[in-house]
Design an enzyme around this catalytic site. Structure first.
Site, PDB file in Angstrom:
ATOM      1  N   GLY A  12       0.772  -1.235   0.000  1.00 48.09           N
ATOM      2  CA  GLY A  12       0.000   0.000   0.000  1.00 48.09           C
ATOM      3  C   GLY A  12       0.800   1.279   0.000  1.00 48.09           C
ATOM      4  O   GLY A  12       0.311   2.325   0.449  1.00 48.09           O
ATOM      5  N   ASN A  14       1.530   2.983  -2.612  1.00 44.51           N
ATOM      6  CA  ASN A  14       0.826   3.889  -3.542  1.00 44.51           C
ATOM      7  C   ASN A  14      -0.445   4.438  -2.891  1.00 44.51           C
ATOM      8  O   ASN A  14      -0.767   5.622  -3.060  1.00 44.51           O
ATOM      9  CB  ASN A  14       0.486   3.164  -4.847  1.00 44.51           C
ATOM     10  CG  ASN A  14       1.667   3.127  -5.792  1.00 44.51           C
ATOM     11  OD1 ASN A  14       1.995   4.114  -6.423  1.00 44.51           O
ATOM     12  ND2 ASN A  14       2.330   1.994  -5.854  1.00 44.51           N
ATOM     13  N   ASN A 108      -5.000   2.518 -13.422  1.00 39.80           N
ATOM     14  CA  ASN A 108      -4.017   1.580 -12.873  1.00 39.80           C
ATOM     15  C   ASN A 108      -2.636   2.204 -12.939  1.00 39.80           C
ATOM     16  O   ASN A 108      -2.335   2.967 -13.856  1.00 39.80           O
ATOM     17  CB  ASN A 108      -4.049   0.280 -13.693  1.00 39.80           C
ATOM     18  CG  ASN A 108      -3.056  -0.757 -13.181  1.00 39.80           C
ATOM     19  OD1 ASN A 108      -3.034  -1.074 -12.004  1.00 39.80           O
ATOM     20  ND2 ASN A 108      -2.219  -1.261 -14.078  1.00 39.80           N
ATOM     21  N   HIS A 110       1.273   1.205 -13.376  1.00 35.47           N
ATOM     22  CA  HIS A 110       2.138   0.095 -13.797  1.00 35.47           C
ATOM     23  C   HIS A 110       3.595   0.560 -13.710  1.00 35.47           C
ATOM     24  O   HIS A 110       3.901   1.673 -14.167  1.00 35.47           O
ATOM     25  CB  HIS A 110       1.793  -0.357 -15.222  1.00 35.47           C
ATOM     26  CG  HIS A 110       2.604  -1.522 -15.670  1.00 35.47           C
ATOM     27  ND1 HIS A 110       2.356  -2.818 -15.246  1.00 35.47           N
ATOM     28  CD2 HIS A 110       3.703  -1.580 -16.463  1.00 35.47           C
ATOM     29  CE1 HIS A 110       3.262  -3.620 -15.777  1.00 35.47           C
ATOM     30  NE2 HIS A 110       4.083  -2.902 -16.512  1.00 35.47           N
TER      31      HIS A 110
HETATM   32  C1  GRF Z   1       4.006  -1.346  -7.147  1.00 37.53           C
HETATM   33  O1  GRF Z   1       5.259  -1.808  -7.566  1.00 37.53           O
HETATM   34  C2  GRF Z   1       3.188  -0.930  -8.319  1.00 37.53           C
HETATM   35  O2  GRF Z   1       3.945  -0.443  -9.394  1.00 37.53           O
HETATM   36  C3  GRF Z   1       2.553  -2.199  -8.752  1.00 37.53           C
HETATM   37  O3  GRF Z   1       2.328  -2.949  -7.584  1.00 37.53           O
HETATM   38  C4  GRF Z   1       3.160  -2.467  -6.564  1.00 37.53           C
HETATM   39  C5  GRF Z   1       2.256  -1.938  -5.485  1.00 37.53           C
HETATM   40  O4  GRF Z   1       2.971  -1.577  -4.431  1.00 37.53           O
HETATM   41  N1  GRF Z   1       1.310  -1.922  -9.447  1.00 37.53           N
HETATM   42  P1  GRF Z   1       2.192  -0.955  -3.169  1.00 37.53           P
HETATM   43  O5  GRF Z   1       1.229  -2.010  -2.673  1.00 37.53           O
HETATM   44  O6  GRF Z   1       1.485   0.285  -3.635  1.00 37.53           O
HETATM   45  O7  GRF Z   1       3.281  -0.651  -2.199  1.00 37.53           O
END
Ligand code: GRF
Length: 196
Positions: A12, A14, A108, A110
């Protein structure tokens, strides 16, 4: 006020970047109305709780079939009445019915510069392993709308990150998160929330 639902699977970071950006005013006209995880006991749920955001788990393990999981997931998503759904490291295939119901309202993040290192099998560390294997000098992250393909929807925002000599996949992943993901995902949400 844009109602934002964030869907997660793991750490989490992000999600945390979005929470922090709402608190600092880097995201305006938006509120996080909920967090849905497909996994129990992940740090994302703790982050939501600490921020006072309603969070729940919809796990495939709790359903007799994938079809029933898909129905359960969509019902839970609908219960939040979101204007925008943000997949922040959500590692479950989004049901087609959900993509139909939320056309152009699911985004999303990526961890590569699409169209490089994306599509089926490219997620998490695998993306950075492929970038290092290919020997690219620049990688980065992409925010895109979700359509019925894998990482194929219209691109909203991208940010490049340099690959350094001797980078390990973990080191590169961390730099891409810090320098790209945690910046462009909140920026994309703010752009949508303010019709910029
Ligand atoms: C990140 O590397 C993002 O690019 C990918 O999944 C991972 C999520 O990390 N989509 P987090 O759960 O947000 O730390």
């Amino acid at each position: 006020m844009l109602r934002v639902l964030v869907m997660v699977s793991g750490g989490g970071t992000n999600l945390q970047a979005i929470i922090d950006s709402v608190n600092t005013g880097d995201i305006t006209n938006a509120e996080i109305v909920g967090v849905i995880s497909n996994n129990y006991g992940v740090k994302s749920l703790e982050r939501a709780k600490n921020a006072g955001i309603d969070a729940c788990v919809v796990s495939p393990k709790d359903f007799a079939s994938r079809a029933e999981f898909n129905d359960g997931l969509l019902a839970k998503v609908n219960s939040y009445k979101p204007d925008l759904i943000v997949l922040a490291g959500f590692l479950v295939v989004i049901p087609e019915q959900m993509i139909d119901e939320y056309e152009n309202r699911i985004i999303n993040i990526h961890p590569s510069l699409i169209p490089s290192f994306c599509g089926t099998g490219y997620y998490g560390l695998k993306v950075h392993e492929a970038a290092l294997e290919r020997g690219v000098k620049l990688t980065g992250a992409t925010v895109h709308y979700v359509d019925k393909g894998t990482d194929t929807g219209p691109i909203i925002m991208q940010k490049a990150v340099e690959v350094r000599e001797g980078d390990t996949p973990k080191e590169l992943q961390q730099r891409v998160m810090e320098e790209a993901e945690w910046k462009i995902l909140p920026a994309a949400i703010n752009k949508i929330a303010n019709n910029l």
